[in-house]
Design a protein around this motif. Structure first.
Motif, PDB file in Angstrom:
ATOM      1  N   ASN A   1      12.393  13.585  27.225  1.00  0.00           N
ATOM      2  CA  ASN A   1      12.097  13.717  28.645  1.00  0.00           C
ATOM      3  C   ASN A   1      10.615  13.781  28.971  1.00  0.00           C
ATOM      4  OD1 ASN A   1      14.850  13.820  29.067  1.00  0.00           O
ATOM      5  ND2 ASN A   1      14.932  16.039  28.874  1.00  0.00           N
ATOM      6  N   LYS A   2       9.803  14.130  28.019  1.00  0.00           N
ATOM      7  CA  LYS A   2       8.384  14.317  28.293  1.00  0.00           C
ATOM      8  C   LYS A   2       7.533  13.483  27.338  1.00  0.00           C
ATOM      9  CE  LYS A   2       8.965  18.988  30.093  1.00  0.00           C
ATOM     10  NZ  LYS A   2      10.423  19.033  29.933  1.00  0.00           N
ATOM     11  N   GLU A   3       6.377  13.078  27.850  1.00  0.00           N
ATOM     12  CA  GLU A   3       5.441  12.330  27.008  1.00  0.00           C
ATOM     13  C   GLU A   3       4.338  13.265  26.521  1.00  0.00           C
ATOM     14  OE1 GLU A   3       3.976   8.757  28.793  1.00  0.00           O
ATOM     15  OE2 GLU A   3       5.904   8.317  29.732  1.00  0.00           O
ATOM     16  N   PHE A   4       3.999  13.128  25.262  1.00  0.00           N
ATOM     17  CA  PHE A   4       2.940  13.934  24.668  1.00  0.00           C
ATOM     18  C   PHE A   4       1.790  13.031  24.228  1.00  0.00           C
ATOM     19  CE2 PHE A   4       6.858  16.312  23.897  1.00  0.00           C
ATOM     20  CZ  PHE A   4       6.502  17.594  24.308  1.00  0.00           C
ATOM     21  N   LYS A   5       0.585  13.573  24.277  1.00  0.00           N
ATOM     22  CA  LYS A   5      -0.557  12.916  23.641  1.00  0.00           C
ATOM     23  C   LYS A   5      -0.697  13.544  22.255  1.00  0.00           C
ATOM     24  CE  LYS A   5      -2.317  10.033  26.747  1.00  0.00           C
ATOM     25  NZ  LYS A   5      -3.515  10.295  27.535  1.00  0.00           N
ATOM     26  N   ILE A   6      -0.481  12.737  21.228  1.00  0.00           N
ATOM     27  CA  ILE A   6      -0.468  13.239  19.853  1.00  0.00           C
ATOM     28  C   ILE A   6      -1.805  12.933  19.185  1.00  0.00           C
ATOM     29  CG2 ILE A   6       0.745  13.194  17.639  1.00  0.00           C
ATOM     30  CD1 ILE A   6       2.663  13.952  19.812  1.00  0.00           C
ATOM     31  N   PHE A   7      -2.440  13.960  18.672  1.00  0.00           N
ATOM     32  CA  PHE A   7      -3.689  13.814  17.928  1.00  0.00           C
ATOM     33  C   PHE A   7      -3.429  14.258  16.491  1.00  0.00           C
ATOM     34  CE2 PHE A   7      -4.739  14.306  22.362  1.00  0.00           C
ATOM     35  CZ  PHE A   7      -5.626  13.252  22.573  1.00  0.00           C
ATOM     36  N   LEU A   8      -3.734  13.353  15.575  1.00  0.00           N
ATOM     37  CA  LEU A   8      -3.256  13.482  14.201  1.00  0.00           C
ATOM     38  C   LEU A   8      -4.418  13.444  13.212  1.00  0.00           C
ATOM     39  CD1 LEU A   8      -0.590  13.411  12.500  1.00  0.00           C
ATOM     40  CD2 LEU A   8      -0.624  10.932  12.757  1.00  0.00           C
ATOM     41  N   ASP A   9      -4.515  14.478  12.391  1.00  0.00           N
ATOM     42  CA  ASP A   9      -5.508  14.488  11.318  1.00  0.00           C
ATOM     43  C   ASP A   9      -5.127  13.412  10.291  1.00  0.00           C
ATOM     44  OD1 ASP A   9      -7.574  15.573   9.559  1.00  0.00           O
ATOM     45  OD2 ASP A   9      -5.919  16.415   8.407  1.00  0.00           O
ATOM     46  N   PHE A  10      -6.082  13.016   9.447  1.00  0.00           N
ATOM     47  CA  PHE A  10      -5.800  11.985   8.439  1.00  0.00           C
ATOM     48  C   PHE A  10      -5.647  12.572   7.032  1.00  0.00           C
ATOM     49  CE2 PHE A  10      -6.674   8.574   5.453  1.00  0.00           C
ATOM     50  CZ  PHE A  10      -5.898   7.543   5.962  1.00  0.00           C
TER      51      PHE A  10
END
Length: 240
Positions: A3-12
């Protein structure tokens, strides 16, 4: 579809990959004791992340490019990575990779995994003709001591007040950025830091854990943002 959109920030390093590739490069091509001493200075906050990378790179010489590339190609990604990226695509969650590592190996590993479409921000490095590693830090900000690539700025530049921001990481280079996001997924050193600083987080072992938790969050009728993160973002905007 959630139902919701997230902004995903991902370490490498240590998150997308099984190992901390950046650190392992220096442990492979430099004297172990030298590396330990420099890393210890970073861990005890005697030097910044940028100073750590510069010291390590300045110590390199005569690195064979073929062996260097072979080592990079031997580095494995987390087994659940592709499931997670597909999950984000299906649910229209934007994904950004934020790394305090270097483009040279990030580009090669993402391309090998057919994930070169992912947008990433990192430091840069080149191996010169005499086998020395030359680093550059295009996103350096002195306010972000824990990472030579200021991850905080990337979060703020690629999200808005309406977004639910998520950070997934494992190490000390994530200590600064997590102050500015709504939901934190932490393991290893980042988890310990969250515990010590009493920062709210979700522990995770793998990307399947993250998927399950995001599913739970997305179905909540009222999803609260982290108040301390909102204050931090507001404070940072005022300074700028």
């Amino acid at each position: 579809m959630t139902n919701k959109e997230f902004k995903i920030f991902l370490d490498f390093d240590g998150t997308i990959t099984k190992n901390d590739v950046g650190e392992e490069i220096f442990r492979t091509f430099l004297d172990e004791k030298l590396v330990n001493n420099i890393v210890e200075d970073l861990l005890t906050d005697k030097i910044s992340a940028r100073e750590c990378w510069e010291s390590l790179c300045n110590s390199t010489s005569d690195i064979n490019k073929n062996k260097f590339d072979e080592f990079i190609h031997s580095q494995e990604v987390d087994p659940g990575l592709h499931r997670f990226i597909n999950y984000c695509k299906q649910n229209e969650h934007s994904v950004f990779v934020l790394s305090d590592g270097f483009d040279y190996y990030i580009e090669k590993i993402l391309r090998r995994e057919n994930l070169h479409h992912l947008k990433y921000f990192s430091n840069t490095i080149e191996l010169n003709d005499v086998g020395k590693l030359i680093p550059k830090f295009p996103f350096y900000n002195a306010d972000c001591r824990s990472s030579a690539n200021c991850k905080r700025n990337h979060v703020m530049e690629n999200s808005s007040d309406e977004d639910y921001t998520v950070f997934i990481g494992d190490g000390i280079s994530d200590n600064d950025v997590i102050q500015y996001v709504d939901f934190i997924f932490a393991k290893s050193d980042l988890l310990k830091y969250c515990e010590i600083q009493r920062i709210t987080y979700f522990p995770y072992k793998n990307f399947d854990d993250v998927i399950s938790r995001l599913d739970e969050l997305s179905t909540k009728k009222r999803l609260k943002k982290r108040h301390q993160a909102e204050l931090k973002r507001r404070e940072a905007f005022l300074v700028e």
